[in-house]
Design an enzyme around this catalytic site. Structure first.
Site, PDB file in Angstrom:
ATOM      1  N   ASN A  20       0.924  -1.146   0.040  1.00 38.11           N
ATOM      2  CA  ASN A  20       0.180   0.103   0.023  1.00 38.11           C
ATOM      3  C   ASN A  20       0.718   1.186   0.038  1.00 38.11           C
ATOM      4  O   ASN A  20       2.105   1.214   0.408  1.00 38.11           O
ATOM      5  CB  ASN A  20      -0.714  -0.035   1.194  1.00 38.11           C
ATOM      6  CG  ASN A  20      -1.923  -0.838   1.347  1.00 38.11           C
ATOM      7  OD1 ASN A  20      -2.322  -1.548   0.241  1.00 38.11           O
ATOM      8  ND2 ASN A  20      -2.493  -1.214   2.579  1.00 38.11           N
ATOM      9  N   ASP A  22       0.861   4.601   2.257  1.00 41.39           N
ATOM     10  CA  ASP A  22      -0.100   5.377   3.055  1.00 41.39           C
ATOM     11  C   ASP A  22       0.217   6.875   2.894  1.00 41.39           C
ATOM     12  O   ASP A  22       1.079   7.418   2.652  1.00 41.39           O
ATOM     13  CB  ASP A  22       0.829   5.215   4.484  1.00 41.39           C
ATOM     14  CG  ASP A  22       0.910   3.620   4.866  1.00 41.39           C
ATOM     15  OD1 ASP A  22       0.168   2.831   4.449  1.00 41.39           O
ATOM     16  OD2 ASP A  22       1.892   3.287   5.648  1.00 41.39           O
ATOM     17  N   GLY A  48       1.454  -0.926   3.857  1.00 43.49           N
ATOM     18  CA  GLY A  48       0.926  -2.415   3.468  1.00 43.49           C
ATOM     19  C   GLY A  48       1.514  -3.390   4.447  1.00 43.49           C
ATOM     20  O   GLY A  48       2.697  -3.577   4.497  1.00 43.49           O
ATOM     21  N   GLY A  50       2.140  -6.440   4.277  1.00 46.35           N
ATOM     22  CA  GLY A  50       3.070  -7.518   3.436  1.00 46.35           C
ATOM     23  C   GLY A  50       4.585  -6.826   3.218  1.00 46.35           C
ATOM     24  O   GLY A  50       5.483  -7.468   3.766  1.00 46.35           O
ATOM     25  N   GLU A 149      -4.357  -8.804   4.200  1.00 45.15           N
ATOM     26  CA  GLU A 149      -4.725  -7.838   3.617  1.00 45.15           C
ATOM     27  C   GLU A 149      -4.812  -8.099   2.049  1.00 45.15           C
ATOM     28  O   GLU A 149      -4.888  -7.242   1.188  1.00 45.15           O
ATOM     29  CB  GLU A 149      -3.750  -6.535   3.796  1.00 45.15           C
ATOM     30  CG  GLU A 149      -3.896  -5.875   4.824  1.00 45.15           C
ATOM     31  CD  GLU A 149      -2.984  -4.607   5.013  1.00 45.15           C
ATOM     32  OE1 GLU A 149      -3.527  -3.689   5.942  1.00 45.15           O
ATOM     33  OE2 GLU A 149      -2.217  -4.283   4.454  1.00 45.15           O
ATOM     34  N   LEU A 233       2.034  -8.490  22.803  1.00 42.46           N
ATOM     35  CA  LEU A 233       1.251  -7.557  23.618  1.00 42.46           C
ATOM     36  C   LEU A 233       1.619  -6.332  23.914  1.00 42.46           C
ATOM     37  O   LEU A 233       1.514  -5.802  25.242  1.00 42.46           O
ATOM     38  CB  LEU A 233       1.306  -8.443  25.048  1.00 42.46           C
ATOM     39  CG  LEU A 233       0.877 -10.006  25.358  1.00 42.46           C
ATOM     40  CD1 LEU A 233       1.593 -10.706  26.259  1.00 42.46           C
ATOM     41  CD2 LEU A 233      -0.596 -10.314  24.882  1.00 42.46           C
ATOM     42  N   ASP A 265       4.453  -5.505  12.472  1.00 44.38           N
ATOM     43  CA  ASP A 265       5.156  -6.089  11.242  1.00 44.38           C
ATOM     44  C   ASP A 265       6.291  -6.122  11.428  1.00 44.38           C
ATOM     45  O   ASP A 265       7.103  -7.041  10.982  1.00 44.38           O
ATOM     46  CB  ASP A 265       4.719  -5.011  10.225  1.00 44.38           C
ATOM     47  CG  ASP A 265       3.256  -4.971   9.551  1.00 44.38           C
ATOM     48  OD1 ASP A 265       2.613  -5.832  10.005  1.00 44.38           O
ATOM     49  OD2 ASP A 265       2.829  -4.012   9.404  1.00 44.38           O
ATOM     50  N   ALA A 295      10.839  -0.509  16.333  1.00 47.18           N
ATOM     51  CA  ALA A 295      10.026   0.104  15.627  1.00 47.18           C
ATOM     52  C   ALA A 295       9.436   1.327  16.401  1.00 47.18           C
ATOM     53  O   ALA A 295       8.874   2.515  16.091  1.00 47.18           O
ATOM     54  CB  ALA A 295       9.144  -0.706  15.048  1.00 47.18           C
TER      55      ALA A 295
HETATM   56  P1  ADP Z   1       0.609  -4.681  16.783  1.00 44.32           P
HETATM   57  O1  ADP Z   1       1.212  -3.410  16.255  1.00 44.32           O
HETATM   58  O2  ADP Z   1       0.116  -5.904  15.596  1.00 44.32           O
HETATM   59  O3  ADP Z   1      -0.596  -4.524  17.632  1.00 44.32           O
HETATM   60  P2  ADP Z   1       2.008  -4.884  19.197  1.00 44.32           P
HETATM   61  O4  ADP Z   1       1.585  -3.652  19.725  1.00 44.32           O
HETATM   62  O5  ADP Z   1       1.656  -6.064  20.073  1.00 44.32           O
HETATM   63  O6  ADP Z   1       1.719  -5.299  17.808  1.00 44.32           O
HETATM   64  O7  ADP Z   1       3.471  -4.882  19.290  1.00 44.32           O
HETATM   65  C1  ADP Z   1       4.490  -5.750  18.826  1.00 44.32           C
HETATM   66  C2  ADP Z   1       5.584  -5.922  19.440  1.00 44.32           C
HETATM   67  O8  ADP Z   1       6.397  -4.570  19.413  1.00 44.32           O
HETATM   68  C3  ADP Z   1       5.248  -6.201  20.809  1.00 44.32           C
HETATM   69  O9  ADP Z   1       5.126  -7.710  21.022  1.00 44.32           O
HETATM   70  C4  ADP Z   1       6.598  -5.491  21.425  1.00 44.32           C
HETATM   71  O10 ADP Z   1       7.661  -6.533  21.638  1.00 44.32           O
HETATM   72  C5  ADP Z   1       6.928  -4.459  20.803  1.00 44.32           C
HETATM   73  N1  ADP Z   1       6.213  -3.408  21.384  1.00 44.32           N
HETATM   74  C6  ADP Z   1       5.010  -2.464  21.171  1.00 44.32           C
HETATM   75  N2  ADP Z   1       4.737  -1.528  21.744  1.00 44.32           N
HETATM   76  C7  ADP Z   1       5.960  -1.414  22.619  1.00 44.32           C
HETATM   77  C8  ADP Z   1       6.333  -0.687  23.520  1.00 44.32           C
HETATM   78  N3  ADP Z   1       5.495   0.629  24.037  1.00 44.32           N
HETATM   79  N4  ADP Z   1       7.510  -0.781  24.368  1.00 44.32           N
HETATM   80  C9  ADP Z   1       8.332  -1.792  24.028  1.00 44.32           C
HETATM   81  N5  ADP Z   1       8.104  -2.584  22.991  1.00 44.32           N
HETATM   82  C10 ADP Z   1       6.856  -2.464  22.259  1.00 44.32           C
END
Ligand code: ADP
Length: 302
Positions: A20, A22, A48, A50, A149, A233, A265, A295
């Site tokens: 995609n 964005d 995107g 993928g 997607e 999580l 991702d 990220a």
């Molecule tokens: P999604 O973006 O699919 O909802 P998550 O928010 O669970 O996925 O984030 C994916 C991974 O990135 C988590 O398992 C964690 O390891 C890392 N992560 C996400 N948010 C944080 C944060 N605030 N601090 C540290 N690590 C994070």
């Protein structure tokens, strides 16, 4: 003497999924129904699920090929260039005539809230037959990674092809939607966040939930047929489950959380790359958690 098993040339990940652009519209506040509001800034970024996962896997140092579709508009060319710049092989990304490239229209307010409308565009044209045709690509890879997607039929074909070719199939069940239960069979791993896990199990969302924990959720997901399950999580890290048991990996501490878009991702791409390098799931989840933290400490989905 029996002949040796055929060797795959290098550790490599085959991503089957979405591409995609964005389009991020920064707005002072969300418009009301019927209201017209000027944006304060517009940016266009490659995105995107993928493509984001493919670039994350390539960044982890393995060879990555992508099967996907873009439209015959200027965005299509930009998205393919961005994949190549990210180290992803794009020769299996085809152009669909008279179709726009997939796009996510994101409105972003100063407090970081967003709304997203997706036009799947060319992503919606990836068919079961398109995927089944790519036998050579499957034969040359170690891990297959897909998301939702692109049409579910294409994802089912990708998982079937991976099983036939002896690749490790990994699927992120995102965005959450109904899938044939057979799709989950043998996934190694099935990747979900808490919301996607609740959707799949028909549970109330994690906010409303009073009982149960991620470890229990992972065990219940395992009963749906995958060989292994990973639940991310957010700031609480991740839980994974396989025949050895259920384990929790804490998140890395991030000083300033700038943008949580794309953390999942980054996690999935890095995890798939580590599995392709021959590491076990425990190691790969550790690598995923590090990539997720990385990220959220940077702006943008990639
Ligand atoms: P999604 O973006 O699919 O909802 P998550 O928010 O669970 O996925 O984030 C994916 C991974 O990135 C988590 O398992 C964690 O390891 C890392 N992560 C996400 N948010 C944080 C944060 N605030 N601090 C540290 N690590 C994070």
């Amino acid at each position: 003497m029996s002949s040796p098993a055929p060797r795959r040339p290098t550790a490599s990940v085959l991503v089957v999924g979405s591409i995609n652009e964005d389009v991020v519209l920064e707005v002072p506040r969300f418009p009301q129904p019927g209201e017209t509001l000027p944006s304060t800034r517009v940016t266009r970024n490659p995105g995107g699920k993928g493509a984001n996962q493919a670039v994350a896997a390539a960044r982890a140092g393995v060879e990555v090929q992508m099967i996907g579709r873009v439209g015959d508009d200027p965005a299509g060319g930009r998205m393919v260039d961005a994949l190549r710049a990210g180290g992803v092989g794009a020769c299996l990304v085809e152009v669909v005539p008279e179709t726009p490239t997939g796009a996510a229209y994101i409105t972003l307010t100063p407090d970081g809230e967003n709304t997203i409308v997706i036009d799947s565009g060319a992503n919606g044209c990836l068919s079961r037959e398109d995927v089944l045709q790519q036998r050579e690509a499957f034969a040359g890879a170690t891990v297959m990674l897909a998301q939702l997607e692109v049409p579910v039929d294409a994802v089912t074909a990708a998982v079937d092809s991976a099983r036939t070719a002896g690749l490790r199939p990994a699927v992120t069940l995102s965005p959450p939607q109904r899938v044939p239960l057979g799709l989950l069979d043998g996934l190694d791993p099935l990747l979900v966040n808490e919301h996607e896990a609740a959707f799949l199990l028909g549970d109330p969302g994690p906010e409303e939930k009073r009982t149960g924990d991620a470890e229990q959720t992972a065990e219940r997901l395992l009963q749906l047929g995958p060989r292994s399950v990973v639940i991310t999580l957010g700031a609480a890290g991740a839980v994974y489950a396989d025949l050895h048991g259920v384990f929790r990996v804490p998140a890395h501490r991030v000083e300033a959380v700038l943008d949580t878009t794309g953390a999942g991702d980054a996690f999935a791409g890095a995890l798939a790359a580590d599995l392709a390098l021959g590491e076990d799931l425990a190691h790969a989840v550790g690598v995923g958690v590090r990539a997720g933290a990385d990220a959220v400490g940077r702006p943008g989905a990639r």
